[in-house]
Design an enzyme around this catalytic site. Structure first.
Site, PDB file in Angstrom:
ATOM      1  N   TRP A   1      -7.681  10.309 -20.883  1.00 38.45           N
ATOM      2  CA  TRP A   1      -8.863   9.646 -21.423  1.00 38.45           C
ATOM      3  C   TRP A   1      -8.585   8.180 -21.772  1.00 38.45           C
ATOM      4  O   TRP A   1      -8.835   7.714 -22.892  1.00 38.45           O
ATOM      5  CB  TRP A   1      -9.365  10.392 -22.675  1.00 38.45           C
ATOM      6  CG  TRP A   1      -9.848  11.786 -22.462  1.00 38.45           C
ATOM      7  CD1 TRP A   1      -9.522  12.630 -21.446  1.00 38.45           C
ATOM      8  CD2 TRP A   1     -10.750  12.515 -23.319  1.00 38.45           C
ATOM      9  NE1 TRP A   1     -10.170  13.838 -21.618  1.00 38.45           N
ATOM     10  CE2 TRP A   1     -10.918  13.797 -22.749  1.00 38.45           C
ATOM     11  CE3 TRP A   1     -11.414  12.220 -24.520  1.00 38.45           C
ATOM     12  CZ2 TRP A   1     -11.728  14.760 -23.338  1.00 38.45           C
ATOM     13  CZ3 TRP A   1     -12.216  13.187 -25.102  1.00 38.45           C
ATOM     14  CH2 TRP A   1     -12.374  14.432 -24.514  1.00 38.45           C
TER      15      TRP A   1
ATOM     16  N   TYR B   1      -8.026  15.845  -7.840  1.00 36.33           N
ATOM     17  CA  TYR B   1      -7.226  14.794  -8.486  1.00 36.33           C
ATOM     18  C   TYR B   1      -6.008  15.421  -9.184  1.00 36.33           C
ATOM     19  O   TYR B   1      -4.867  14.966  -8.989  1.00 36.33           O
ATOM     20  CB  TYR B   1      -8.111  14.033  -9.479  1.00 36.33           C
ATOM     21  CG  TYR B   1      -7.384  13.052 -10.368  1.00 36.33           C
ATOM     22  CD1 TYR B   1      -6.919  11.837  -9.860  1.00 36.33           C
ATOM     23  CD2 TYR B   1      -7.169  13.329 -11.717  1.00 36.33           C
ATOM     24  CE1 TYR B   1      -6.258  10.930 -10.681  1.00 36.33           C
ATOM     25  CE2 TYR B   1      -6.524  12.419 -12.541  1.00 36.33           C
ATOM     26  CZ  TYR B   1      -6.062  11.232 -12.022  1.00 36.33           C
ATOM     27  OH  TYR B   1      -5.414  10.334 -12.835  1.00 36.33           O
TER      28      TYR B   1
ATOM     29  N   TYR C   1      -5.164   6.769  -6.830  1.00 35.54           N
ATOM     30  CA  TYR C   1      -6.604   6.863  -6.577  1.00 35.54           C
ATOM     31  C   TYR C   1      -7.153   7.642  -7.771  1.00 35.54           C
ATOM     32  O   TYR C   1      -6.939   8.855  -7.885  1.00 35.54           O
ATOM     33  CB  TYR C   1      -6.834   7.582  -5.249  1.00 35.54           C
ATOM     34  CG  TYR C   1      -8.298   7.780  -4.888  1.00 35.54           C
ATOM     35  CD1 TYR C   1      -9.256   6.794  -5.138  1.00 35.54           C
ATOM     36  CD2 TYR C   1      -8.717   8.961  -4.272  1.00 35.54           C
ATOM     37  CE1 TYR C   1     -10.594   6.979  -4.795  1.00 35.54           C
ATOM     38  CE2 TYR C   1     -10.055   9.150  -3.908  1.00 35.54           C
ATOM     39  CZ  TYR C   1     -10.984   8.150  -4.191  1.00 35.54           C
ATOM     40  OH  TYR C   1     -12.304   8.348  -3.850  1.00 35.54           O
TER      41      TYR C   1
ATOM     42  N   ASP D   1       0.897  -1.154   0.000  1.00 35.53           N
ATOM     43  CA  ASP D   1       0.000   0.000   0.000  1.00 35.53           C
ATOM     44  C   ASP D   1       0.940   1.208   0.000  1.00 35.53           C
ATOM     45  O   ASP D   1       1.647   1.447   0.985  1.00 35.53           O
ATOM     46  CB  ASP D   1      -0.879  -0.030   1.256  1.00 35.53           C
ATOM     47  CG  ASP D   1      -1.818   1.179   1.316  1.00 35.53           C
ATOM     48  OD1 ASP D   1      -1.562   2.184   0.632  1.00 35.53           O
ATOM     49  OD2 ASP D   1      -2.806   1.093   2.061  1.00 35.53           O
TER      50      ASP D   1
HETATM   51  N1  NAP Z   1      -7.585   6.339 -16.436  1.00 34.85           N
HETATM   52  C1  NAP Z   1      -7.280   7.487 -17.031  1.00 34.85           C
HETATM   53  O1  NAP Z   1      -8.034   8.008 -17.884  1.00 34.85           O
HETATM   54  C2  NAP Z   1      -5.981   8.190 -16.699  1.00 34.85           C
HETATM   55  C3  NAP Z   1      -5.730   9.424 -17.297  1.00 34.85           C
HETATM   56  C4  NAP Z   1      -4.525  10.061 -16.987  1.00 34.85           C
HETATM   57  C5  NAP Z   1      -3.606   9.497 -16.119  1.00 34.85           C
HETATM   58  N2  NAP Z   1      -3.891   8.295 -15.545  1.00 34.85           N
HETATM   59  C6  NAP Z   1      -2.902   7.719 -14.618  1.00 34.85           C
HETATM   60  O2  NAP Z   1      -2.455   6.471 -15.144  1.00 34.85           O
HETATM   61  C7  NAP Z   1      -2.187   5.547 -14.078  1.00 34.85           C
HETATM   62  C8  NAP Z   1      -2.939   4.250 -14.307  1.00 34.85           C
HETATM   63  O3  NAP Z   1      -4.331   4.539 -14.402  1.00 34.85           O
HETATM   64  P1  NAP Z   1      -5.431   3.404 -14.480  1.00 34.85           P
HETATM   65  O4  NAP Z   1      -6.605   3.976 -15.179  1.00 34.85           O
HETATM   66  O5  NAP Z   1      -4.810   2.121 -14.944  1.00 34.85           O
HETATM   67  O6  NAP Z   1      -5.822   3.302 -12.912  1.00 34.85           O
HETATM   68  P2  NAP Z   1      -6.569   2.118 -12.139  1.00 34.85           P
HETATM   69  O7  NAP Z   1      -7.198   1.180 -13.075  1.00 34.85           O
HETATM   70  O8  NAP Z   1      -7.408   2.804 -11.097  1.00 34.85           O
HETATM   71  O9  NAP Z   1      -5.351   1.367 -11.451  1.00 34.85           O
HETATM   72  C9  NAP Z   1      -4.684   1.881 -10.331  1.00 34.85           C
HETATM   73  C10 NAP Z   1      -4.231   0.701  -9.493  1.00 34.85           C
HETATM   74  O10 NAP Z   1      -3.602   1.222  -8.318  1.00 34.85           O
HETATM   75  C11 NAP Z   1      -4.099   0.483  -7.200  1.00 34.85           C
HETATM   76  N3  NAP Z   1      -4.021   1.279  -5.985  1.00 34.85           N
HETATM   77  C12 NAP Z   1      -4.923   2.166  -5.512  1.00 34.85           C
HETATM   78  N4  NAP Z   1      -4.516   2.644  -4.321  1.00 34.85           N
HETATM   79  C13 NAP Z   1      -3.341   2.024  -4.034  1.00 34.85           C
HETATM   80  C14 NAP Z   1      -2.448   2.077  -2.941  1.00 34.85           C
HETATM   81  N5  NAP Z   1      -2.680   2.860  -1.876  1.00 34.85           N
HETATM   82  N6  NAP Z   1      -1.320   1.321  -2.980  1.00 34.85           N
HETATM   83  C15 NAP Z   1      -1.071   0.508  -4.038  1.00 34.85           C
HETATM   84  N7  NAP Z   1      -1.888   0.387  -5.090  1.00 34.85           N
HETATM   85  C16 NAP Z   1      -3.015   1.142  -5.100  1.00 34.85           C
HETATM   86  C17 NAP Z   1      -5.555   0.226  -7.584  1.00 34.85           C
HETATM   87  O11 NAP Z   1      -6.104  -0.809  -6.781  1.00 34.85           O
HETATM   88  P3  NAP Z   1      -7.697  -0.782  -6.498  1.00 34.85           P
HETATM   89  O12 NAP Z   1      -8.374  -0.962  -7.829  1.00 34.85           O
HETATM   90  O13 NAP Z   1      -7.885  -1.942  -5.549  1.00 34.85           O
HETATM   91  O14 NAP Z   1      -8.011   0.560  -5.894  1.00 34.85           O
HETATM   92  C18 NAP Z   1      -5.394  -0.187  -9.044  1.00 34.85           C
HETATM   93  O15 NAP Z   1      -5.076  -1.556  -9.181  1.00 34.85           O
HETATM   94  C19 NAP Z   1      -2.582   6.285 -12.786  1.00 34.85           C
HETATM   95  O16 NAP Z   1      -1.425   6.786 -12.189  1.00 34.85           O
HETATM   96  C20 NAP Z   1      -3.488   7.414 -13.245  1.00 34.85           C
HETATM   97  O17 NAP Z   1      -3.431   8.521 -12.376  1.00 34.85           O
HETATM   98  C21 NAP Z   1      -5.054   7.611 -15.812  1.00 34.85           C
END
Ligand code: NAP
Length: 289
Positions: free
Chosen positions: A149, A124, A60, A35
């Site tokens: 996105w 965020y 998050y 974590d």
């Molecule tokens: N999705 C988008 O559109 C987007 C856009 C721009 C940037 N990003 C960035 O790209 C990255 C990946 O995004 P994603 O969409 O793949 O996100 P995601 O699907 O929400 O994956 C994030 C992962 O981190 C885990 N996590 C959450 N809190 C944690 C903690 N305290 N310690 C360790 N692990 C933890 C989550 O577990 P749980 O599911 O159990 O919470 C999940 O497996 C992130 O850094 C995000 O900010 C995403």
């Protein structure tokens, strides 16, 4: 090593890295292993692994949830990143951090450069920007990748939400006053691999090319899926009334990535076709659509 390895991007990235490097060279951890909010645990476990590169995806990512739970937003996205950056610097690993277009306010009307001053509109964005600052202050080699996105096969995302709603409703209202570039997680994962292989350093913008609004994206999802019986109406962000403000324009200029790695990001519509044909083959029965 990869944090957030079981998230939407994480699962695709693990697949791409396992084909680029040998399997035991790539370790993926998620919240069950560390974590990132827990400083001592995160630092000691990562440092014990002695990775050469730490790719920090854990976050998050519920943008509206961050508005009501600022403590969690900053605890995971800012402090969590500080802990991972500390671990990376302890073992002299390169730190790669995934950030967001939501560090910008959308006031610019041409694609954002890596050097443009950030000014987030929501919690965020503020928490992810604080994470960027911790990574840069860490003193070691770092890459910050701002993307936007995202959609892909391993997470809740806009494409899946539109397809699900199309099965339930006759009319969909979709926001038409936010402009960006939908980005396929597989294309982003390949760009991350290329940045590692090019031994890149600094901030990079990575998104599929060409732009649209969420409304245009929604129309394309339905058209490319052969769904014509659902009416799509444009609406404003104000009408939707989400808790977190979003930038009205957050297009990212990705030329620096191209110069560094030679990778040109394909248009979002080509990537979407690829995704839909891989994961949502149109039904053989046209009456069902
Ligand atoms: N999705 C988008 O559109 C987007 C856009 C721009 C940037 N990003 C960035 O790209 C990255 C990946 O995004 P994603 O969409 O793949 O996100 P995601 O699907 O929400 O994956 C994030 C992962 O981190 C885990 N996590 C959450 N809190 C944690 C903690 N305290 N310690 C360790 N692990 C933890 C989550 O577990 P749980 O599911 O159990 O919470 C999940 O497996 C992130 O850094 C995000 O900010 C995403």
């Amino acid at each position: 090593m990869v944090t957030g390895a079981k998230g939407m991007l994480g699962r695709d990235l693990m697949g791409i890295l396992h084909s680029a490097f040998s399997k035991d060279e790539v370790i993926g951890w998620d919240i069950e292993e560390i974590d990132v909010r827990k400083e001592d645990d995160s630092v000691s476990k990562i440092a014990a692994l002695r990775p050469e590169v730490v790719i920090h995806l854990a976050a998050y990512t519920d943008v509206d949830g961050c508005e009501s739970d600022q403590e969690k937003a900053f605890g995971v996205n800012a402090e969590g990143t500080r802990h991972v950056a500390l671990a990376a610097s302890k073992c002299r690993a390169k730190m790669i951090y995934l950030s967001t277009d939501y560090v910008f306010d959308g006031e610019k009307r041409e694609p954002y450069l890596e050097s443009d001053p950030p000014h987030p509109l929501n919690v965020y964005g503020h928490s992810k920007l604080k994470g960027e600052q911790y990574v840069q202050e860490g003193g070691g080699d770092f890459v910050v990748i701002r993307t936007q996105w995202l959609y892909g096969p391993f997470g809740k995302n806009f494409v899946e939400s539109i397809l699900r709603q199309a099965g339930e409703k006759k009319t969909l209202s979709i926001v038409d006053d936010q402009t960006g570039s939908p980005t396929y997680t597989v294309d982003l994962a390949k760009a991350i691999r290329d940045l590692i292989q090019a031994d890149a350093r600094g901030i990079f913008h990575v998104a599929n090319s060409e732009i649209c609004t969420w409304y245009g994206f929604g129309q394309a999802i339905l058209n490319l899926s052969g769904i014509h019986r659902v009416k799509v109406l444009p609406m404003s962000s104000k009408e939707l009334g989400r808790p977190a403000a979003r930038p009205s324009y957050s297009v990212l200029n990705c030329q620096k990535l191209e110069k560094e790695t030679g990778r040109t990001m394909r248009p979002w519509s080509d990537a979407l076709k690829d995704y839909l044909s891989t994961y949502h083959r149109p039904s053989a029965d046209p009456m069902s659509r």
